[in-house]
Motif scaffolding. Structure first.
Motif, PDB file in Angstrom:
ATOM      1  N   SER A   1       0.850  -1.195   0.000  1.00 13.13           N
ATOM      2  CA  SER A   1       0.000   0.000   0.000  1.00 13.13           C
ATOM      3  C   SER A   1       0.882   1.240   0.000  1.00 13.13           C
ATOM      4  O   SER A   1       1.863   1.302   0.737  1.00 13.13           O
ATOM      5  CB  SER A   1      -0.904   0.021   1.236  1.00 13.13           C
ATOM      6  OG  SER A   1      -1.589   1.265   1.325  1.00 13.13           O
TER       7      SER A   1
ATOM      8  N   TYR B   1      -2.592   0.508   6.875  1.00 14.87           N
ATOM      9  CA  TYR B   1      -2.563  -0.510   7.933  1.00 14.87           C
ATOM     10  C   TYR B   1      -1.533  -1.584   7.612  1.00 14.87           C
ATOM     11  O   TYR B   1      -0.925  -2.162   8.519  1.00 14.87           O
ATOM     12  CB  TYR B   1      -3.951  -1.132   8.111  1.00 14.87           C
ATOM     13  CG  TYR B   1      -4.963  -0.139   8.624  1.00 14.87           C
ATOM     14  CD1 TYR B   1      -4.786   0.476   9.862  1.00 14.87           C
ATOM     15  CD2 TYR B   1      -6.084   0.200   7.876  1.00 14.87           C
ATOM     16  CE1 TYR B   1      -5.702   1.406  10.338  1.00 14.87           C
ATOM     17  CE2 TYR B   1      -7.007   1.128   8.333  1.00 14.87           C
ATOM     18  CZ  TYR B   1      -6.810   1.727   9.571  1.00 14.87           C
ATOM     19  OH  TYR B   1      -7.715   2.655  10.029  1.00 14.87           O
TER      20      TYR B   1
ATOM     21  N   PRO C   1      -2.415  -5.671   1.057  1.00 12.31           N
ATOM     22  CA  PRO C   1      -3.844  -5.339   1.127  1.00 12.31           C
ATOM     23  C   PRO C   1      -4.628  -6.298   0.220  1.00 12.31           C
ATOM     24  O   PRO C   1      -4.027  -7.069  -0.535  1.00 12.31           O
ATOM     25  CB  PRO C   1      -3.919  -3.918   0.556  1.00 12.31           C
ATOM     26  CG  PRO C   1      -2.531  -3.403   0.509  1.00 12.31           C
ATOM     27  CD  PRO C   1      -1.657  -4.614   0.368  1.00 12.31           C
TER      28      PRO C   1
ATOM     29  N   ALA D   1      -3.531  -6.906   6.194  1.00 16.91           N
ATOM     30  CA  ALA D   1      -4.522  -6.244   7.045  1.00 16.91           C
ATOM     31  C   ALA D   1      -5.601  -5.627   6.160  1.00 16.91           C
ATOM     32  O   ALA D   1      -5.291  -5.034   5.122  1.00 16.91           O
ATOM     33  CB  ALA D   1      -3.849  -5.150   7.876  1.00 16.91           C
TER      34      ALA D   1
ATOM     35  N   GLY E   1     -12.115  -4.988   6.398  1.00  8.48           N
ATOM     36  CA  GLY E   1     -13.253  -5.906   6.396  1.00  8.48           C
ATOM     37  C   GLY E   1     -13.049  -7.052   7.380  1.00  8.48           C
ATOM     38  O   GLY E   1     -12.153  -7.021   8.216  1.00  8.48           O
TER      39      GLY E   1
HETATM   40  C1  FNR Z   1     -10.660  -2.211  -0.649  1.00  4.24           C
HETATM   41  N1  FNR Z   1     -10.840  -2.826   0.600  1.00  4.24           N
HETATM   42  C2  FNR Z   1     -11.098  -4.177   0.657  1.00  4.24           C
HETATM   43  N2  FNR Z   1     -11.056  -4.872   1.845  1.00  4.24           N
HETATM   44  C3  FNR Z   1     -11.256  -6.220   1.883  1.00  4.24           C
HETATM   45  O1  FNR Z   1     -11.176  -6.826   2.944  1.00  4.24           O
HETATM   46  N3  FNR Z   1     -11.574  -6.891   0.730  1.00  4.24           N
HETATM   47  C4  FNR Z   1     -11.652  -6.274  -0.474  1.00  4.24           C
HETATM   48  O2  FNR Z   1     -11.910  -6.928  -1.465  1.00  4.24           O
HETATM   49  C5  FNR Z   1     -11.424  -4.883  -0.521  1.00  4.24           C
HETATM   50  N4  FNR Z   1     -11.487  -4.209  -1.720  1.00  4.24           N
HETATM   51  C6  FNR Z   1     -11.014  -2.917  -1.815  1.00  4.24           C
HETATM   52  C7  FNR Z   1     -10.830  -2.335  -3.067  1.00  4.24           C
HETATM   53  C8  FNR Z   1     -10.237  -1.103  -3.181  1.00  4.24           C
HETATM   54  C9  FNR Z   1      -9.985  -0.503  -4.537  1.00  4.24           C
HETATM   55  C10 FNR Z   1      -9.859  -0.388  -2.008  1.00  4.24           C
HETATM   56  C11 FNR Z   1      -9.195   0.964  -2.123  1.00  4.24           C
HETATM   57  C12 FNR Z   1     -10.091  -0.932  -0.773  1.00  4.24           C
HETATM   58  C13 FNR Z   1     -10.634  -2.063   1.843  1.00  4.24           C
HETATM   59  C14 FNR Z   1      -9.220  -2.237   2.358  1.00  4.24           C
HETATM   60  O3  FNR Z   1      -9.190  -3.324   3.239  1.00  4.24           O
HETATM   61  C15 FNR Z   1      -8.785  -0.982   3.095  1.00  4.24           C
HETATM   62  O4  FNR Z   1      -8.840   0.137   2.219  1.00  4.24           O
HETATM   63  C16 FNR Z   1      -7.405  -1.105   3.681  1.00  4.24           C
HETATM   64  O5  FNR Z   1      -7.192  -0.023   4.560  1.00  4.24           O
HETATM   65  C17 FNR Z   1      -6.319  -1.125   2.586  1.00  4.24           C
HETATM   66  O6  FNR Z   1      -5.039  -1.362   3.115  1.00  4.24           O
HETATM   67  P1  FNR Z   1      -4.063  -0.184   3.600  1.00  4.24           P
HETATM   68  O7  FNR Z   1      -3.976   0.841   2.507  1.00  4.24           O
HETATM   69  O8  FNR Z   1      -4.630   0.384   4.865  1.00  4.24           O
HETATM   70  O9  FNR Z   1      -2.758  -0.876   3.856  1.00  4.24           O
END
Ligand code: FNR
Length: 186
Positions: free
Chosen positions: A10, A16, A76, A112, A115
């Protein structure tokens, strides 16, 4: 001394996954060092660019992984898949010959998400990529952090003693795997 390279998938300042990786580095026992590398400057993969001049920004990461005993990816999950920026980095690192970096390289995954499933689907998807690259994926312990917003403070500090304990165990277990199974075991 075991040196592991850590990459967060990320680019967000308050990621996170970056915070999780940092917490793992902080939780590492003596004799284990996690060297965290940023992928913010890695360009999008383009075969024409590769032919003209291999991007400078990829080379230090390539060398660092070649010199390390193992690699930790903090991933992520985006739309039930792997995040493009991290896959793009792995694609660059696999050029021109994936063996140069990845052959028999010990790799551990953590992730992390906000969801409820803690990047389970993304980590599953990574298995196919890491198999194609002939790495040695460590499977003994999962770090699947769900509802990360409840476990980290706004400044990225981990506030979950149980997860801290798991991270210490994870880093020690993976390091032992690198020592015994990796071709660069110390
Ligand atoms: C997500 N997020 C997400 N979470 C998850 O558990 N399953 C998923 O399929 C998705 N899909 C998704 C798509 C896109 C385009 C984004 C931007 C986000 C949410 C994700 O878990 C959340 O944004 C986290 O905070 C991303 O990780 P970082 O940036 O905090 O490290």
């Amino acid at each position: 001394m075991i040196t592991l390279v850590g990459i967060s998938g990320s680019l967000r300042q308050q990621s996170y996954n970056s915070a999780l990786l940092k917490a793992a580095a902080d939780a590492a026992a003596e004799g284990i060092r996690i060297e965290i590398h940023s992928i913010a400057d890695i360009p999008l993969y383009n075969g024409d660019v590769e032919k003209q001049q291999f991007p400078e920004s990829v080379l230090p990461l390539k060398t660092a992984i070649q010199q390390a005993q193992g690699l930790i990816l903090a991933t992520p999950e985006y739309n039930h898949g792997v995040p493009g920026v991290l896959k793009n980095t792995i694609d660059w690192l696999s050029r021109p010959n994936p063996k140069d970096v990845f052959f028999q390289l010990p790799v551990a995954l953590m992730g992390a998400s906000m969801g409820g499933f803690g990047t389970q689907v993304a980590q599953h998807e990574w298995q196919a990529v890491l198999k194609a690259l002939k790495t040695r994926v460590w499977h003994e312990q999962d770090i699947l952090v769900s509802r990360a917003q409840e476990k980290f403070s706004d400044n990225g500090q981990l506030n979950d003693p149980e997860l801290t304990r798991q991270l210490t165990q994870f880093v020690s277990g993976f390091s032992e795997f690198c020592r015994t199974q990796g071709k660069r075991g110390a």
